[in-house]
Design an enzyme around this catalytic site. Sequence first.
Site, PDB file in Angstrom:
ATOM      1  N   SER A 103       3.308  -3.691   2.538  1.00 25.37           N
ATOM      2  CA  SER A 103       2.778  -4.264   1.295  1.00 25.37           C
ATOM      3  C   SER A 103       3.313  -5.661   1.046  1.00 25.37           C
ATOM      4  O   SER A 103       4.369  -6.031   1.546  1.00 25.37           O
ATOM      5  CB  SER A 103       3.172  -3.396   0.096  1.00 25.37           C
ATOM      6  OG  SER A 103       2.742  -2.090   0.278  1.00 25.37           O
TER       7      SER A 103
HETATM    8  N1  SAH Z   1       6.279   1.503   2.881  1.00 28.91           N
HETATM    9  C1  SAH Z   1       5.674   0.957   4.075  1.00 28.91           C
HETATM   10  C2  SAH Z   1       4.186   0.801   3.896  1.00 28.91           C
HETATM   11  C3  SAH Z   1       3.434   1.338   5.065  1.00 28.91           C
HETATM   12  S1  SAH Z   1       1.686   1.548   4.863  1.00 28.91           S
HETATM   13  C4  SAH Z   1       6.356  -0.338   4.486  1.00 28.91           C
HETATM   14  O1  SAH Z   1       7.178  -0.864   3.716  1.00 28.91           O
HETATM   15  O2  SAH Z   1       6.120  -0.798   5.604  1.00 28.91           O
HETATM   16  C5  SAH Z   1       1.580   3.230   4.376  1.00 28.91           C
HETATM   17  C6  SAH Z   1       2.085   4.262   5.347  1.00 28.91           C
HETATM   18  O3  SAH Z   1       1.783   5.548   4.818  1.00 28.91           O
HETATM   19  C7  SAH Z   1       1.436   4.214   6.722  1.00 28.91           C
HETATM   20  O4  SAH Z   1       2.439   4.070   7.689  1.00 28.91           O
HETATM   21  C8  SAH Z   1       0.738   5.569   6.843  1.00 28.91           C
HETATM   22  O5  SAH Z   1       0.750   6.108   8.150  1.00 28.91           O
HETATM   23  C9  SAH Z   1       1.559   6.420   5.899  1.00 28.91           C
HETATM   24  N2  SAH Z   1       0.896   7.622   5.409  1.00 28.91           N
HETATM   25  C10 SAH Z   1      -0.405   7.798   5.045  1.00 28.91           C
HETATM   26  N3  SAH Z   1      -0.615   9.065   4.648  1.00 28.91           N
HETATM   27  C11 SAH Z   1       0.583   9.718   4.755  1.00 28.91           C
HETATM   28  C12 SAH Z   1       1.017  11.050   4.514  1.00 28.91           C
HETATM   29  N4  SAH Z   1       0.179  12.010   4.091  1.00 28.91           N
HETATM   30  N5  SAH Z   1       2.317  11.358   4.739  1.00 28.91           N
HETATM   31  C13 SAH Z   1       3.182  10.430   5.185  1.00 28.91           C
HETATM   32  N6  SAH Z   1       2.832   9.152   5.452  1.00 28.91           N
HETATM   33  C14 SAH Z   1       1.553   8.797   5.234  1.00 28.91           C
END
Ligand code: SAH
Length: 216
Positions: free
Chosen positions: A65
Site C-alpha cells: 500500500s
Molecule cells: N500488508 C502488505 C500488503 C500486501 S497486499 C504489505 O505491506 O506489503 C495484500 C495481501 O493480502 C496479498 O499478499 C494477498 O495475497 C493477501 N491476502 C489476500 N487474501 C488473503 C487471505 N484470505 N488471507 C491471508 N492473506 C490474504
Amino acid sequence: MEDASKIADRKDRLIERELVPRGVTDKAVLDAIRKVPREEFISPELRPKAYANVPLEIPSGQTISQPLIVGLMSQLAQVNPGDRVLEVGTGSGYQTAILVELGAEVYSIERIEGLGQSAKKSLSRLGYNQVHLKIGDGYLGWPEAAPFSAIVVTAAPPIVPEALRVQLKEGGRLVIPVGEAGHQVLEVHRRVGGEFIREHHGNVSFVPMKTGILNL
Ligand code: SAH
C-alpha cells in the site's frame, strides 16, 4: 547503495508533505515510518520510488500500500506497546515491520506461500525475528492466538468477516477495507460491550481478499 542522509530527507519530505497534511499525525506511527526501510521490501528497480506516496507492485500480482494508507491504518489501529495485533495479508512484510516498531506482538497471515516466505526472509534480515508468521486463510483469523487488541487487514473482503470481529478483545479495533474493487471503504469496527461500533474512513483501493491458500 543510496546515501543514508538522502533517504532520511526523502522520508522527511514524504511525512511532512503527504502524511501529516492528510491526517497521519500520531508520533509513534511517524517514527515507525521513519525507522522501517521500505526500500528493503520491494524489488531493486522500484527502490527510487520507495518514498513516493504510491502503492508498489510486489510478486504474485499483489501490492504494498501507499505510505499514507499504511500510516492511516496503523494510526486507526491505536497500537500500544505490548498489544497483541493480527495482520491479515503479510504481503511484503512492510506493514508487519511498522506494527513491530509500534511495540506490538505481531501475528501475520498470508495466503500466498511464496510471498509469506520472502516476507519472512526480509523481516529476519532486518532483525524483526519476533513476528509470528503463517501461511493460511485470513478469513479464519488466528483463533489460537486470539483475542487481539487490533486486527489490521490489508486486502479487501466483500463484507466484514465475522470470524475476525469475534477475535477482538473488549475495546479492540478491526481496521479493514471493505467492498468490491472501485467501491471500497476503510472501516474500523470497535468492540464495545457485546456490540461492534463501525466508523467509516473514506474510500480506498486494495487487492481483493481471497479464500484458501496458494502454493505459488
Ligand atoms: N500488508 C502488505 C500488503 C500486501 S497486499 C504489505 O505491506 O506489503 C495484500 C495481501 O493480502 C496479498 O499478499 C494477498 O495475497 C493477501 N491476502 C489476500 N487474501 C488473503 C487471505 N484470505 N488471507 C491471508 N492473506 C490474504
